[in-house]
Design a protein around this motif. Structure first.
Motif, PDB file in Angstrom:
ATOM      1  N   ASN A   1      37.585  11.493  32.608  1.00  0.00           N
ATOM      2  CA  ASN A   1      36.705  12.730  33.779  1.00  0.00           C
ATOM      3  C   ASN A   1      36.145  13.893  33.839  1.00  0.00           C
ATOM      4  OD1 ASN A   1      36.846  10.131  36.508  1.00  0.00           O
ATOM      5  ND2 ASN A   1      38.376  10.882  36.686  1.00  0.00           N
ATOM      6  N   ARG A   2      37.719  14.853  32.662  1.00  0.00           N
ATOM      7  CA  ARG A   2      37.715  15.509  32.172  1.00  0.00           C
ATOM      8  C   ARG A   2      36.654  15.586  31.223  1.00  0.00           C
ATOM      9  NH1 ARG A   2      42.075  16.405  29.270  1.00  0.00           N
ATOM     10  NH2 ARG A   2      43.908  15.157  30.760  1.00  0.00           N
ATOM     11  N   LEU A   3      35.811  14.404  30.030  1.00  0.00           N
ATOM     12  CA  LEU A   3      34.389  14.443  29.628  1.00  0.00           C
ATOM     13  C   LEU A   3      33.583  14.781  29.700  1.00  0.00           C
ATOM     14  CD1 LEU A   3      36.190  11.940  26.899  1.00  0.00           C
ATOM     15  CD2 LEU A   3      35.790  14.298  26.643  1.00  0.00           C
ATOM     16  N   LEU A   4      33.493  13.514  31.205  1.00  0.00           N
ATOM     17  CA  LEU A   4      32.203  13.963  32.226  1.00  0.00           C
ATOM     18  C   LEU A   4      32.113  15.137  32.882  1.00  0.00           C
ATOM     19  CD1 LEU A   4      32.855  10.326  33.759  1.00  0.00           C
ATOM     20  CD2 LEU A   4      31.059  10.711  32.193  1.00  0.00           C
ATOM     21  N   ALA A   5      33.306  15.581  33.092  1.00  0.00           N
ATOM     22  CA  ALA A   5      32.718  16.584  33.526  1.00  0.00           C
ATOM     23  C   ALA A   5      32.061  18.159  32.928  1.00  0.00           C
ATOM     24  CB  ALA A   5      34.115  17.508  34.412  1.00  0.00           C
ATOM     25  N   GLN A   6      32.866  18.017  31.659  1.00  0.00           N
ATOM     26  CA  GLN A   6      32.699  18.816  30.767  1.00  0.00           C
ATOM     27  C   GLN A   6      30.755  18.986  30.165  1.00  0.00           C
ATOM     28  OE1 GLN A   6      34.565  18.680  27.219  1.00  0.00           O
ATOM     29  NE2 GLN A   6      34.467  20.717  26.496  1.00  0.00           N
ATOM     30  N   TYR A   7      30.623  17.572  29.688  1.00  0.00           N
ATOM     31  CA  TYR A   7      29.121  17.683  29.871  1.00  0.00           C
ATOM     32  C   TYR A   7      28.695  17.181  30.739  1.00  0.00           C
ATOM     33  CZ  TYR A   7      31.335  17.640  25.259  1.00  0.00           C
ATOM     34  OH  TYR A   7      32.315  18.461  24.493  1.00  0.00           O
ATOM     35  N   GLY A   8      28.761  17.721  32.144  1.00  0.00           N
ATOM     36  CA  GLY A   8      27.660  17.366  33.508  1.00  0.00           C
ATOM     37  C   GLY A   8      27.087  16.096  33.863  1.00  0.00           C
ATOM     38  N   GLY A   9      28.136  15.581  33.571  1.00  0.00           N
ATOM     39  CA  GLY A   9      28.356  14.205  33.731  1.00  0.00           C
ATOM     40  C   GLY A   9      27.179  12.418  32.534  1.00  0.00           C
TER      41      GLY A   9
ATOM     42  N   PRO B   1      39.874  20.194  36.433  1.00  0.00           N
ATOM     43  CA  PRO B   1      40.315  20.057  37.398  1.00  0.00           C
ATOM     44  C   PRO B   1      41.520  19.428  36.811  1.00  0.00           C
ATOM     45  CG  PRO B   1      39.385  18.697  38.237  1.00  0.00           C
ATOM     46  CD  PRO B   1      38.615  19.357  37.146  1.00  0.00           C
ATOM     47  N   THR B   2      43.214  19.987  37.319  1.00  0.00           N
ATOM     48  CA  THR B   2      44.536  19.568  35.763  1.00  0.00           C
ATOM     49  C   THR B   2      44.438  18.985  36.201  1.00  0.00           C
ATOM     50  OG1 THR B   2      45.318  22.020  37.283  1.00  0.00           O
ATOM     51  CG2 THR B   2      45.924  20.965  35.587  1.00  0.00           C
ATOM     52  N   ASN B   3      44.866  17.327  37.437  1.00  0.00           N
ATOM     53  CA  ASN B   3      45.050  16.140  37.347  1.00  0.00           C
ATOM     54  C   ASN B   3      43.985  15.305  37.033  1.00  0.00           C
ATOM     55  OD1 ASN B   3      43.425  17.211  39.757  1.00  0.00           O
ATOM     56  ND2 ASN B   3      45.314  15.813  41.431  1.00  0.00           N
ATOM     57  N   SER B   4      43.031  15.738  36.506  1.00  0.00           N
ATOM     58  CA  SER B   4      42.357  14.416  36.515  1.00  0.00           C
ATOM     59  C   SER B   4      42.843  13.598  35.102  1.00  0.00           C
ATOM     60  CB  SER B   4      40.651  14.962  36.003  1.00  0.00           C
ATOM     61  OG  SER B   4      40.640  15.680  34.971  1.00  0.00           O
TER      62      SER B   4
ATOM     63  N   VAL C   1      32.921  30.997  22.489  1.00  0.00           N
ATOM     64  CA  VAL C   1      34.378  30.842  22.777  1.00  0.00           C
ATOM     65  C   VAL C   1      34.019  31.137  24.483  1.00  0.00           C
ATOM     66  CG1 VAL C   1      36.515  31.328  22.546  1.00  0.00           C
ATOM     67  CG2 VAL C   1      35.615  30.484  20.703  1.00  0.00           C
ATOM     68  N   ALA C   2      33.824  32.453  24.859  1.00  0.00           N
ATOM     69  CA  ALA C   2      34.960  32.508  26.233  1.00  0.00           C
ATOM     70  C   ALA C   2      33.451  31.629  27.320  1.00  0.00           C
ATOM     71  CB  ALA C   2      33.980  33.918  26.193  1.00  0.00           C
ATOM     72  N   SER C   3      32.345  31.066  26.932  1.00  0.00           N
ATOM     73  CA  SER C   3      31.649  30.121  28.237  1.00  0.00           C
ATOM     74  C   SER C   3      32.375  29.045  27.680  1.00  0.00           C
ATOM     75  CB  SER C   3      29.989  30.526  27.531  1.00  0.00           C
ATOM     76  OG  SER C   3      30.658  29.284  25.532  1.00  0.00           O
ATOM     77  N   ALA C   4      32.693  28.625  26.702  1.00  0.00           N
ATOM     78  CA  ALA C   4      33.797  27.159  26.488  1.00  0.00           C
ATOM     79  C   ALA C   4      34.790  27.028  27.408  1.00  0.00           C
ATOM     80  CB  ALA C   4      33.929  27.639  25.039  1.00  0.00           C
ATOM     81  N   ALA C   5      35.233  28.880  27.353  1.00  0.00           N
ATOM     82  CA  ALA C   5      36.677  28.163  27.698  1.00  0.00           C
ATOM     83  C   ALA C   5      36.516  28.359  30.012  1.00  0.00           C
ATOM     84  CB  ALA C   5      37.882  29.704  27.718  1.00  0.00           C
ATOM     85  N   GLU C   6      35.354  28.955  30.020  1.00  0.00           N
ATOM     86  CA  GLU C   6      34.914  28.886  30.680  1.00  0.00           C
ATOM     87  C   GLU C   6      35.053  27.497  31.896  1.00  0.00           C
ATOM     88  OE1 GLU C   6      31.673  31.985  32.213  1.00  0.00           O
ATOM     89  OE2 GLU C   6      33.085  33.202  31.498  1.00  0.00           O
ATOM     90  N   GLU C   7      34.191  26.754  31.090  1.00  0.00           N
ATOM     91  CA  GLU C   7      33.923  25.645  31.074  1.00  0.00           C
ATOM     92  C   GLU C   7      34.820  24.559  31.594  1.00  0.00           C
ATOM     93  OE1 GLU C   7      30.196  21.932  29.248  1.00  0.00           O
ATOM     94  OE2 GLU C   7      30.527  24.080  28.576  1.00  0.00           O
TER      95      GLU C   7
ATOM     96  N   VAL D   1      45.937  24.518  30.601  1.00  0.00           N
ATOM     97  CA  VAL D   1      45.419  25.795  30.898  1.00  0.00           C
ATOM     98  C   VAL D   1      44.384  26.429  29.978  1.00  0.00           C
ATOM     99  CG1 VAL D   1      48.069  24.944  30.663  1.00  0.00           C
ATOM    100  CG2 VAL D   1      46.863  25.775  28.522  1.00  0.00           C
ATOM    101  N   PRO D   2      44.345  27.665  30.526  1.00  0.00           N
ATOM    102  CA  PRO D   2      43.050  28.215  30.374  1.00  0.00           C
ATOM    103  C   PRO D   2      43.301  28.622  28.644  1.00  0.00           C
ATOM    104  CG  PRO D   2      43.925  29.537  32.072  1.00  0.00           C
ATOM    105  CD  PRO D   2      44.737  28.478  31.456  1.00  0.00           C
ATOM    106  N   VAL D   3      41.731  28.631  28.208  1.00  0.00           N
ATOM    107  CA  VAL D   3      42.281  28.948  26.668  1.00  0.00           C
ATOM    108  C   VAL D   3      42.018  30.294  26.008  1.00  0.00           C
ATOM    109  CG1 VAL D   3      40.931  27.902  24.661  1.00  0.00           C
ATOM    110  CG2 VAL D   3      40.888  26.053  26.381  1.00  0.00           C
ATOM    111  N   SER D   4      42.126  30.780  25.196  1.00  0.00           N
ATOM    112  CA  SER D   4      42.388  32.030  25.024  1.00  0.00           C
ATOM    113  C   SER D   4      41.169  32.284  23.623  1.00  0.00           C
ATOM    114  CB  SER D   4      43.598  32.707  23.779  1.00  0.00           C
ATOM    115  OG  SER D   4      43.869  31.929  23.007  1.00  0.00           O
TER     116      SER D   4
END
Lengths: 279, 210
Positions: free
Chosen positions: A219-227, A212-215, A201-207, A138-141
């Motif tokens: 995969n989430r880790l890979l997506a977060q750090y640009g592959g 994707p929710t169902n990953s 924090v905002a940039s991290a939240a956007e990232e 979910v989105p992070v505040s």
């Protein structure tokens, strides 16, 4: 018998009173006294075992010091082992009620495992790995992220040199610090000014929101750090090659042994039963 | 006045007993202060009664002698724990009875009689006259038989019943004193006493006349 009937009645009490007349002779008492004196002296001289001294020790009003010492010791042990866990829990519990962030179960567990020997080590190592990156679908505040940012050094620092996974996490963080210096520095120090912290924090939240929710977590880790690969593993072809080589080696060895067995059979006289079995 | 003292006063009802208890407590204080020789006064005063209780419970004079000595030793070793909540006599009796009961429980299967001689004096002469009109050797044989039957009947009783009837009928203690010594209620003491008497009447019917 008329004479017997005229005699006064005899009761059980009368008979029992006769027992009072069963007394020892006077000489008996001199012997009794001598033996008693010997036993008394023996009792005075013999050292009593330590467990018989315990009630006397307690009877000397030792309840208060012993009880106070026990309470003090218990308090010290409790404070030593459980205070860091409670601190981290307080930080998590201080989140606002409507906060969208869900903090992983593993966030508090490694903190407890750092100081408490009662926690299962293997479980804490696993949860430390999971808690290294606190990610939510979910989105992070901004407030929640600050909590996470504040918790991360607390989680990673004490176990940095203890387990391989912790060392790996530390290496990843170092790499992150090198590649994205500002963010990494902020994460580690957690001493950003208010606007800078909000921006980070905002940039991290956007990232995070872009994941994707169902990953899966990987995969989430890979997506977060640009592959980029945070965990250097051997490439799949190399692994396959290695396994093939191992299997080939095993096949070759078995072939050699079979051949050797056949040669031995030709030299020795085979028993009929074995031959029959072989065929 | 302290509550325990009130309780002690209630148990030690008669003034003679109270005086005796006070005198004993003074001697106990001396022993507690370090005057070990003062304990001899208590031994001299109570040795016959303690021996009597133990003997009537065991029906064996050697065992009774050993157990009475052990009771005095235990009392001597624990004299510092005696606070005067009950009379020294009751406390000493409790030690003797407990020592004897534990001995009887340990040696439940090993029991044989070793009886003292029956002394004929003024107190029991009347009863003996009532029991028998025989003279000489016949009388002695009859009394010996009676003594054995009496001890046999007592040994057939259970240990608590035997203790109650011994303390009440032979040693002349009150119900409350027996209750305190045995750690039970007075009702229990009365009930046990009633049962024990009924049992003895059945066992010794041959010697009774109503």
């Amino acid at each position: 018998m008329p004479e017997l009937d005229q005699r006064p009645k005899v009761t059980v009490e009368d008979l029992l009173r006769l027992k009072r007349a069963e007394r020892p002779v006077p000489e008996f008492w001199s012997n009794f006294e001598r033996e008693l004196r010997q036993k008394q002296l023996t009792a005075l001289l013999e050292k009593r075992p330590w467990w018989q001294e315990i009630p006397q020790f307690l009877a000397r009003r030792a309840y208060l010091p012993v009880g106070a010492t026990a309470i003090l010791a218990f308090t010290l042990v409790s404070v030593k082992y459980y205070a860091p866990a409670q601190l981290a829990q307080v930080q998590v519990e201080n989140l606002p009620a409507g906060s969208p962030v869900t903090v992983d179960r593993g966030v508090t567990a490694p903190v407890a495992s750092v100081s408490s020997p009662l926690v299962n080590r293997s479980e804490s190592v696993q949860s430390a790995t999971e808690a290294a990156v606190v990610v939510s679908s979910v989105p992070v505040s901004s407030e929640a992220s600050s909590v996470v940012v504040e918790l991360m050094p607390l989680l990673l620092a004490p176990r940095a040199a203890e387990t391989p996974s912790a060392r790996l996490l530390a290496a990843n963080l170092t790499r992150l610090e090198q590649s994205e210096g500002d963010f990494g520095q902020n994460v580690l120090n957690a001493r950003l000014s208010a606007p800078a912290r909000e921006q980070a924090v905002a940039s991290a939240a956007e990232e995070l929101a872009s994941v994707p929710t169902n990953s899966t977590r990987r995969n989430r880790l890979l997506a977060q750090y640009g592959g980029r690969q945070l965990n250097p593993e051997p490439a799949p072809p190399a692994v396959v090659r290695e396994r093939l080589a191992r299997r080939l080696g095993a096949t070759e060895t078995s072939d050699r042994s079979n051949r050797l067995a056949r040669e031995i059979d030709t030299f020795s006289t085979p028993m009929p039963q074995i031959v029959a079995l072989r065929f | 006045m302290n509550l325990s003292k009130v309780f002690t006063k209630a148990i030690i009802s008669s003034p003679e007993r109270q005086q005796e208890a006070d005198a004993d407590f003074a001697v106990v204080k001396q022993v507690q202060a370090g005057d070990v020789a003062a304990f001899d006064k208590l031994i001299l005063k109570y040795r016959e009664r303690v021996f009597g209780v133990v003997y009537n419970l065991t029906a064996n004079r050697e065992d009774a002698s050993d157990l009475a000595q052990d009771s005095f030793i235990k009392a001597f070793q624990s004299i510092n724990r005696f606070q005067g909540h009950c009379s020294f006599f009751t406390w000493l009796y409790r030690i003797s009875v407990n020592t004897t009961l534990s001995h009887l429980r340990k040696n439940r299967l090993r029991s044989f009689f070793s009886l003292e001689k029956l002394h004929e004096d003024g107190t029991n002469a009347e009863v003996l006259e009532q029991l028998t009109d025989k003279r000489g050797a016949d009388r002695d044989t009859y009394l010996h038989e009676l003594k054995e039957k009496l001890n046999e009947a007592l040994q057939k009783l259970s240990i608590p019943h035997r203790t109650v009837i011994t303390l009440f009928e032979i040693d002349g203690l009150s119900h409350s004193e027996i209750a305190e010594i045995m750690g039970c209620s007075e009702g229990t003491v009365r009930s046990r006493l009633h049962y024990a008497k009924q049992f003895l009447q059945g066992e010794l019917g041959k010697y009774l006349r109503s």
